[in-house]
Enzyme design. Structure first.
Site, PDB file in Angstrom:
ATOM      1  NE  ARG A  36      -7.621  60.507  14.320  1.00 45.56           N
ATOM      2  CZ  ARG A  36      -6.754  61.308  13.691  1.00 45.56           C
ATOM      3  NH1 ARG A  36      -5.488  61.343  14.074  1.00 45.56           N
ATOM      4  NH2 ARG A  36      -7.161  62.091  12.715  1.00 45.56           N
ATOM      5  CG  HIS A  54      -7.492  57.206  10.690  1.00 48.84           C
ATOM      6  ND1 HIS A  54      -6.820  58.373  10.437  1.00 48.84           N
ATOM      7  CD2 HIS A  54      -8.652  57.579  11.276  1.00 48.84           C
ATOM      8  CE1 HIS A  54      -7.538  59.413  10.847  1.00 48.84           C
ATOM      9  NE2 HIS A  54      -8.650  58.949  11.361  1.00 48.84           N
ATOM     10  CG  ASN A  74      -3.852  58.764   8.074  1.00 51.36           C
ATOM     11  OD1 ASN A  74      -4.729  58.808   8.943  1.00 51.36           O
ATOM     12  ND2 ASN A  74      -3.855  57.883   7.095  1.00 51.36           N
ATOM     13  CG  HIS A 122     -13.873  62.434  18.577  1.00 52.77           C
ATOM     14  ND1 HIS A 122     -14.305  63.157  17.499  1.00 52.77           N
ATOM     15  CD2 HIS A 122     -12.893  61.617  18.097  1.00 52.77           C
ATOM     16  CE1 HIS A 122     -13.626  62.784  16.411  1.00 52.77           C
ATOM     17  NE2 HIS A 122     -12.783  61.861  16.754  1.00 52.77           N
TER      18      HIS A 122
HETATM   19  C1  HEM Z   1     -17.128  60.814  12.899  1.00 53.42           C
HETATM   20  C2  HEM Z   1     -16.151  61.235  12.139  1.00 53.42           C
HETATM   21  C3  HEM Z   1     -14.796  61.556  12.688  1.00 53.42           C
HETATM   22  C4  HEM Z   1     -14.079  62.670  12.422  1.00 53.42           C
HETATM   23  C5  HEM Z   1     -14.501  63.811  11.520  1.00 53.42           C
HETATM   24  C6  HEM Z   1     -12.862  62.587  13.185  1.00 53.42           C
HETATM   25  C7  HEM Z   1     -11.856  63.523  13.164  1.00 53.42           C
HETATM   26  C8  HEM Z   1     -10.811  63.574  14.060  1.00 53.42           C
HETATM   27  C9  HEM Z   1      -9.853  64.621  14.137  1.00 53.42           C
HETATM   28  C10 HEM Z   1      -9.800  65.825  13.212  1.00 53.42           C
HETATM   29  C11 HEM Z   1      -9.006  64.341  15.165  1.00 53.42           C
HETATM   30  C12 HEM Z   1      -7.828  65.178  15.639  1.00 53.42           C
HETATM   31  C13 HEM Z   1      -6.592  64.843  14.832  1.00 53.42           C
HETATM   32  C14 HEM Z   1      -5.426  65.755  15.114  1.00 53.42           C
HETATM   33  O1  HEM Z   1      -5.526  66.691  15.893  1.00 53.42           O
HETATM   34  O2  HEM Z   1      -4.359  65.528  14.506  1.00 53.42           O
HETATM   35  C15 HEM Z   1      -9.439  63.107  15.740  1.00 53.42           C
HETATM   36  C16 HEM Z   1      -8.863  62.495  16.806  1.00 53.42           C
HETATM   37  C17 HEM Z   1      -9.280  61.296  17.334  1.00 53.42           C
HETATM   38  N1  HEM Z   1     -10.235  60.466  16.787  1.00 53.42           N
HETATM   39 FE1  HEM Z   1     -11.570  60.942  15.367  1.00 53.42          FE
HETATM   40  N2  HEM Z   1     -12.861  61.418  13.886  1.00 53.42           N
HETATM   41  C18 HEM Z   1     -14.024  60.756  13.615  1.00 53.42           C
HETATM   42  C19 HEM Z   1     -14.386  59.509  14.076  1.00 53.42           C
HETATM   43  C20 HEM Z   1     -13.616  58.757  14.944  1.00 53.42           C
HETATM   44  C21 HEM Z   1     -13.854  57.378  15.247  1.00 53.42           C
HETATM   45  C22 HEM Z   1     -14.923  56.504  14.608  1.00 53.42           C
HETATM   46  C23 HEM Z   1     -12.908  57.014  16.162  1.00 53.42           C
HETATM   47  C24 HEM Z   1     -12.677  55.694  16.817  1.00 53.42           C
HETATM   48  C25 HEM Z   1     -13.553  54.734  16.905  1.00 53.42           C
HETATM   49  C26 HEM Z   1     -12.115  58.180  16.435  1.00 53.42           C
HETATM   50  C27 HEM Z   1     -11.100  58.247  17.344  1.00 53.42           C
HETATM   51  C28 HEM Z   1     -10.322  59.362  17.568  1.00 53.42           C
HETATM   52  C29 HEM Z   1      -9.412  59.485  18.693  1.00 53.42           C
HETATM   53  C30 HEM Z   1      -9.265  58.480  19.827  1.00 53.42           C
HETATM   54  C31 HEM Z   1      -8.737  60.698  18.527  1.00 53.42           C
HETATM   55  C32 HEM Z   1      -7.627  61.264  19.418  1.00 53.42           C
HETATM   56  C33 HEM Z   1      -6.313  60.698  18.924  1.00 53.42           C
HETATM   57  C34 HEM Z   1      -5.083  61.136  19.695  1.00 53.42           C
HETATM   58  O3  HEM Z   1      -5.161  61.863  20.682  1.00 53.42           O
HETATM   59  O4  HEM Z   1      -3.991  60.736  19.247  1.00 53.42           O
HETATM   60  N3  HEM Z   1     -12.535  59.211  15.647  1.00 53.42           N
HETATM   61  N4  HEM Z   1     -10.532  62.650  15.029  1.00 53.42           N
END
Ligand code: HEM
Ligand SMILES: *[C@@H]1O[C@H](CO)[C@@H](O)[C@H](O)[C@H]1NC(C)=O
Ligand SMILES: *[C@@H]1O[C@H](CO)[C@@H](O)[C@H](O)[C@H]1NC(C)=O
Ligand SMILES: *[C@@H]1O[C@H](CO)[C@@H](O)[C@H](O)[C@H]1NC(C)=O
Ligand SMILES: *[C@@H]1O[C@H](CO)[C@@H](O)[C@H](O)[C@H]1NC(C)=O
Length: 350
Positions: free
Chosen positions: A64, A68, A96, A195
């Protein structure tokens, strides 16, 4: 004497033109560090492997971090810059703050890389490498990471707030956010597949469980059994910081479950389920394809990660190789007199 000054003048011309051609044509290349830091892959892999033994979620967190970084003024490691007198850090931008993880792991990697090959490998490349290695270690796709990014000297918190998509985004807004970065609908669906590992905090989807869109009811696109499961994890009015797995079955594996979950109305965020529940949307057939064909979902993920990793990269003599990922390098006063481009061109070429 005269020949010496001619030689110097000639050298300057070579330096300037060399620098110009580098900065205008330079492409990323997987073998960029073949001669200057051949061990960089194994160094990054070892640190990530060690850390993830104790903290399997870190693989998702590192993946992630690269995302970002790239969506905010390109993959220039701007997300790593801390607050200083001149930097307003992106780390406290809304998407973030209290959410990104792994900054200390990146610093650990940087320390090991610096001791093997000082002043050579950028923090932006470390983010890209850590992301690919994390995907591999989570049994997900692997690809050859194009390298040669340099680190930016600025951050932009406003851009972090504006460019990064939010968990309640509609499909149109998701497409717009990705389109603004040169990523298409196939890229959006493939990358959302990230995700399938990692966690999300209850606060980011709790409205779907109790009061969706101020209707006083749950989100109708949510499977009722999954709804009950999530309500146990996130009680109404409970702590927003409680974490839920994105994928209830294989929470730390990067597989194609994400897409089968969407088809079963088990997307965790609204932005996830939108890809499958928006009537008539072109994303539906892509989700169907990826859910039944792991090879297709992996191939698209790899291609989209490479595309994402190319966004707004600094190459040639633009930017710098940071010594510490959290801070831009100190410049001496006399170098600051010249324009950024030319002074750096001279420094890096001498
Ligand atoms: C499509 C639009 C996207 C939205 C709206 C989104 C939003 C989010 C949100 C709200 C979280 C949870 C954050 C938290 O609980 O603090 C998250 C986690 C995550 N996102 Fe996304 N995301 C998107 C796209 C992506 C993309 C493109 C990637 C990587 C290529 C990605 C990888 C991840 C990963 C791996 C997590 C888990 C992180 C962890 O457990 O530390 N996301 N995302
Ligand atoms: C940079 O800021 C982060 C918090 O955003 C902090 O954890 C870290 O220790 C800081 N790094 C340095 C070298 O001060
Ligand atoms: C970031 O989170 C901290 C801790 O919860 C909070 O005190 C701070 O106000 C937040 N920063 C911004 C810019 O929202
Ligand atoms: C920061 O990002 C915002 C929003 O994208 C943009 O309008 C602004 O010009 C950027 N600031 C700088 C100094 O680049
Ligand atoms: C939320 O409610 C507004 C107004 O009631 C409506 O226009 C919109 O389509 C709803 N959004 C969703 C995702 O259901």
């Amino acid at each position: 004497m005269r020949s010496l000054s001619t030689l110097i003048a000639l050298l300057c011309v070579v330096v300037v033109f060399g620098g110009l051609s580098l900065s205008s044509n330079a492409q990323l290349d997987p073998s960029f560090y073949r001669n200057t830091c051949p061990k960089v892959h194994s160094i990054v892999r070892e640190v990530v492997r060690e850390v993830s033994k104790k903290d399997p979620r870190m693989l998702a967190s590192l993946d992630r971090l690269h995302f970002h970084d790239c969506f905010v003024q390109g993959c220039d490691a701007s997300i790593l810059l801390n607050n200083t007198n001149t930097i307003l850090s992106e780390q406290q931008a809304f998407p973030n703050n209290n959410s990104i993880r792994g900054l200390d792991v990146i610093n650990q990697i940087k320390t090991s890389v610096e001791s093997a090959c000082p002043n050579t490998v950028s923090c932006a490349d470390i983010l890209a490498l850590a992301s690919e290695i994390s995907s591999r270690l989570a049994k997900g796709p692997d690809w050859k990471v194009p390298l040669g990014r340099r680190d930016g000297r600025t951050a932009n918190r406003t851009a972090a707030n504006e460019n990064l998509p939010g968990p309640s985004f509609s499909l149109d807004r998701l497409k717009k956010a990705f389109g603004d970065q040169g990523l298409n609908t196939n890229d959006l669906v493939a990358l959302s597949g990230a995700h399938t590992f990692g966690r999300a905090s209850c606060s980011l989807f709790v409205d779907r469980l109790y009061n969706f869109n101020k209707t006083g009811k749950p989100d109708p696109t949510l499977d009722t059994n999954y709804l009950q499961q999530l309500r146990k994890i996130c009680p109404n009015g409970g702590p927003g910081s409680t974490l839920a797995n994105f994928d209830p079955t294989t929470p730390d594996i990067l597989d194609e479950n994400y897409f089968t979950n969407l088809r079963a109305k088990k997307g965790l965020l609204q932005s996830d389920q939108e890809l499958f529940s928006t009537s008539g949307a072109d994303t539906i057939s892509i989700v169907n394809k990826f859910s039944s064909n792991q090879a297709a979902s992996f191939e698209s993920f790899e291609a989209a990660m490479i595309k994402m990793g190319n966004i707004g990269v600094l190459t040639g003599n633009r930017g710098e190789i940071r010594k510490h990922c959290n801070f831009v390098n100190q410049k001496s006063a006399e170098l600051d007199l010249g324009s950024e481009e030319s002074s750096e061109g001279m420094v890096s070429s001498i």
